[in-house]
Each structure stands twice: as C-alpha cells, then as structure tokens.
Write an enzyme that holds these catalytic residues in place. Sequence first.
Site, mmCIF file in Angstrom:
data_model
loop_
_atom_site.group_PDB
_atom_site.id
_atom_site.type_symbol
_atom_site.label_atom_id
_atom_site.label_comp_id
_atom_site.label_asym_id
_atom_site.label_seq_id
_atom_site.Cartn_x
_atom_site.Cartn_y
_atom_site.Cartn_z
ATOM 1 N N HIS A 50 0.808 -1.218 0.000
ATOM 2 C CA HIS A 50 0.000 0.000 0.000
ATOM 3 C C HIS A 50 0.845 1.275 0.000
ATOM 4 O O HIS A 50 0.316 2.365 -0.186
ATOM 5 C CB HIS A 50 -0.983 -0.032 1.179
ATOM 6 N N SER A 71 -0.904 -1.025 -5.780
ATOM 7 C CA SER A 71 -0.732 -2.217 -6.598
ATOM 8 C C SER A 71 -0.141 -1.854 -7.952
ATOM 9 O O SER A 71 -0.430 -0.794 -8.499
ATOM 10 C CB SER A 71 -2.085 -2.894 -6.815
ATOM 11 N N LYS A 119 -15.098 -8.025 -6.607
ATOM 12 C CA LYS A 119 -14.352 -8.888 -7.536
ATOM 13 C C LYS A 119 -13.634 -10.008 -6.768
ATOM 14 O O LYS A 119 -13.598 -11.148 -7.215
ATOM 15 C CB LYS A 119 -13.341 -8.039 -8.300
ATOM 16 N N ASP A 120 -13.096 -9.660 -5.594
ATOM 17 C CA ASP A 120 -12.417 -10.679 -4.793
ATOM 18 C C ASP A 120 -13.399 -11.729 -4.275
ATOM 19 O O ASP A 120 -13.067 -12.914 -4.205
ATOM 20 C CB ASP A 120 -11.688 -10.021 -3.605
ATOM 21 N N GLU A 137 5.230 -33.813 -1.143
ATOM 22 C CA GLU A 137 3.980 -33.244 -1.626
ATOM 23 C C GLU A 137 4.249 -32.530 -2.950
ATOM 24 O O GLU A 137 5.363 -32.072 -3.220
ATOM 25 C CB GLU A 137 3.450 -32.248 -0.588
#
Lengths: 422, 182
Positions: A218, A222, A245-246, A289
């Site tokens: 911040h 972005s 949107k998220d 994994e």
Amino acid sequence: MSTELQQPPFKSGVLRWIDERLPVLTWAYNELVVYPAPKNLNYWWNFGSLAGIILVVQIVTGVILVMSYTPHADLAFDSVEGYIMRDVNWGWLIRYLHANGASMFFALVYIHMFRGLYYGSYKKPRELLWILGVIILLLMMATAFMGYVLPWGNMSYWAATVITNLFSAIPLVGEPLVTWLWGGFTVANPTLQRFFSLHYLLPFVIFAVVFLHILALHQFGSNNPLGIDLSKKDKIPFHPYYTVKDVFGLCVFLLVYGYFVFYAPTAFISPTNFIPADPLQTPTHIVPEWYFLPFYAILRAITFDFLWIVPAKLGGVIAMFAAIGVLFFVPWLDTSKVRSARFRPIYKWFFWLLVIDVLVLGWAGANPPEGWYLVAAQLGTLYYFAHFLVIMPVLGKIERPLPLPTSLSDPVLRGTRSQTAN
Amino acid sequence: MADSAVPHDQPAGSSRRDFLELVAWSTFGVGTLAAIWPLIDSLNPSAAVLAVATTEVDLEPIEVGQRVTVMWRGKPVFIGRRTEEEIEMARAVSLDELRDPEPDEARVQKPEWLIVIGICTHLGCVPLGNRSGEPRGQWAGWFCPCHGSHYDTAGRIRKGPAPRNLDLPPYRFVSDTQVLIG
C-alpha cells in the site's frame, strides 16, 4: 498512498471515541475501503487476497485440530486417523480442509508469484514487497513440511528423515547439526514434539509478515497489467469495486477447494501415509507433496561432483536452496525498466518457458531419478538458473520494448501518442 | 454514483440493486453459519466420549448399610443400600422443613437403593460419608467439608450453603442385581 489518511464516516459516537484513541478503524478504512486500486486489474490480481483468506482458514482449522491431536510418537497416528477422522464431530471435515488447504495455499501463492513475474511487480519501488513474499514462501515451506510430519504416517516419518538429512551435507558440522535437529540419533518422539511446536508457531509469523507485505504494497499501491505508474484518475476505491471482484473469485476458488475436500480428499495424500511410521521400512518410492516436486527434482539433478571440491550430495542441497535464494535477487537481476511483459515481446516467451520448465521439473520430481527423468531434471535445472542468472539480466539490456502508454485512457483516446521506455 | 443504477421512477429501497444486496448478504450469512457450525460442534463430546457415557454396576456384593462409589462420566456416583432405619428417617421428615422439598419416594426407584451424584450442589466438592469412618453430618447422610453442607439419608440438603439436593443420575435396574447408570 498511506500518507493522506481519511476519517471513516462514523455513525456511532462510541466508535469515534475509540478510534480517536486507537486509530485501528481509520487504518482499516483506509487500507480496505478507500485504498485506491488501479482500474485495470485483471483476475490474476485475485490470488493475493485468496492466499490471505486460506491462511486464515488454515489457522482456524489448525487451532481446532490441535484440540484433538496428540503430539507423541506412540499416539499421534491414532489421534489423527482414529480419533479425529472417526470420533470427533466433523473431525474428518476439519482435517481434510486443513490438509487440502495446504495444497490450495501453495497453488494460490505460486500463481500469485508467476503473476508478479509476468507483470514485473517486483521492480522498483516494490523490491521489498517481493522479498517479503519470498520470505513468506520460505516460511510456508517450513510450516507445510513440519505439518506433514505430524500425522506420523510412514511417509511423514521418511519425509522428516530425508529432509532433515539434507543438513548432513554441510561439511564438518552436518552430522552434529542433524543430531541436534532430531534431538536424538534418528527422527523420533523429540523430533515430532519440536516440529509440532514450530508448526503451531510459524503460521503466526507468516501472518505478521503478511501484514508487512500489505504495508509495503500500500506504500506505492498495486502494480497493474500495463505496468505503468497510474495517476489518481486511473484508480478506483478498493471497496466496493475490488471487494466484489475478490468475493466472486473466492466463490470460484471455494468450488475448487470444495471439490477436493468433498470428492477427492486424499488426492494429495500418499497412500503410504495411511501406514503408521515404521523406522525399519523405507517406502520404495519417496516423493514429497506436489508443491515441493520442482525443488526436489533440482535436489536430485546434481548427480555429479562439482569442480572436484563440492560433492554431489552437497551440490544438490546447495542447488535446491539456491533455487529459492535466487528469487531474492530477481528485482536486480531483471535489468529491464519496463515492468509488464505485455510490452516485452521477447521476455514474454521466456516467461512461458519458465512456467513450462517448472512444470517439467515437477514431473521429473514425481518420478524416479533415472533415465529420461534425470535428463529432464538436469536440463530443467539448467534452464531454471539460466533464466534468472543469464536471460533476465541480458534480455533487459538487449530487448526493445513496445511503446508504453502514458495513462489508462491514453491508448484508447489518443492511440498513437505514446511514451518510450524511459 | 451509487444511485445511477436506480431508475428514477422507482421508490427508494426497492431497486434491483437492493434486492441483489439482500440476497448476497443472506447467502453470505447462511454460508458463514454453515461453515462455522462444524468448528463449534467439533468441541462437543466426541463419539469416543459418548461411547463410555454409561456405567453398569453389579449390586450383588453390596450389603445392607453399605455405601459404594462408582465412576460415571468422570463423576463419582454414590450407591447406598439403605437400612430400614435410614429409609424411615428419610420418610419421617416433613417437606416443610426442607430447602429443596422432595419426598423420598421421588428420589429412589427402589426404597432400598439410593443412587445420587456425589457432588455437592454448592461448589462441586465431593461430600464425605460414603466410606466407613467418615463423618456423615447431622442427618446421617453426607457432610461436605468444603463449606459445611449437611445431606440426609435421601441425599437432600438440610443445612449449609448448598442450594439443591444431591442430583440424581438417570438409571434403570436391568435386573434385580444390575443397575445401568446413564
């Protein structure tokens, strides 16, 4: 920018009273509501918030699982496969959410990282943002590895043995160091108990570093698909535009996560881990994994002594750690001033080559280190390091980027006028 | 900005956006509750705990006048085979004198067998009097040493700070000599 703070519109005097003395609401309001985000973020920008959400899911389900888990070599396996999976109300669900959540977390973070590599999100002034991200990745790897050991199945046991033995490759202090890590002469109860302690601790460390990651994000805001610095009129408030949107992205992600939890809960769990730990019986084919496979392939690709002084065993360990270590230097290895690969016609192709390379390394890591698999792993390792250490620095100097737009509206309104790469 | 999606001829509060918002928040709320419930319910007693929630006791070896303690769900349960005299004492008292009025008949299934949870209803201590030689209080039942509550031969509170009679566990006689608690 976090410098000009806005007051939230308080409806309650109590909240205002609290906020004057402890400005957490002002902080949250500025970071989560008014935070000016670029207008043009695409869906690749969803993965950071998704990773943050799955971190919370892992911590919540983990805290609940601990209430029924017994960290002792004689009891751990039964407490997971017997007690949690069969007796505890919803224990199966919480455990599968946690076990598959780890896989989801890595998938999200890897996509998040490739997003950063494609759009040059690590470049000035976001170098520390990227480095904090690599630190989070390292912490995640340590956490995931130790969590995998806790059910104390046979793959847990031998994964712990193999991974801790990596440190025995260090000259002189290797053997005593491994004994110290184990708290004994093999992986045993003391090892399990310290891994349990650290597996509980590290997620909270990750949580703290995530806060630093957001703070760094911040500071300059972005990055965006064009990679150019945007003016205020090209930004929109985070809420409601990107919260919505998220949330949409979250719904899509939950479908994928839910598919694994409810329909293929053991897809990522090795069948060997349904057998209790047995110090006398190494599984014939040890694989980690999936999210460790590319690094595992690099570890096994070094089958030769290097320059007559570094034995193959140490060389493999160095190469594996260097594969992550090199990421710390990416902001300076990439010499191009242009951020987004959209305007870098050659880098774009090398980026996708790196994606394919990592997938090939993963495939090689899942297979025994012999024949073509080994050749693939060795070529893949060579390209991996060449990409970061040779291609990135050289390409930045010789590539001619496409003309950059000056603002978001510019390419639409005045198509031809443009700014060259600084 | 926000009301640009609201047609001007519609009254406020009935727009399509309001409806979508309502549906979205309801879905979110229901989903969150559904997601949180397993986490909360996982803290309830597990199947392994519930599986050992009953205790079966063989009454054969207990003699008249003898008291024994058995464990049920981790708590002490007092089983007393009362003498004629103890039963009489319990039934002779007038209900007006009791803090928690309950006739003896309501506290036993068979007059000979008194089965109570051995936890003082004041603050949870285990009263004395179930082992021979321990003080049984003024009414020959039990005496709680923590804060001085006296219970009678029906396990009723007679004196001291406790608010209620000793609680009764659910139980039934499987046969003449077998009782199933829980």
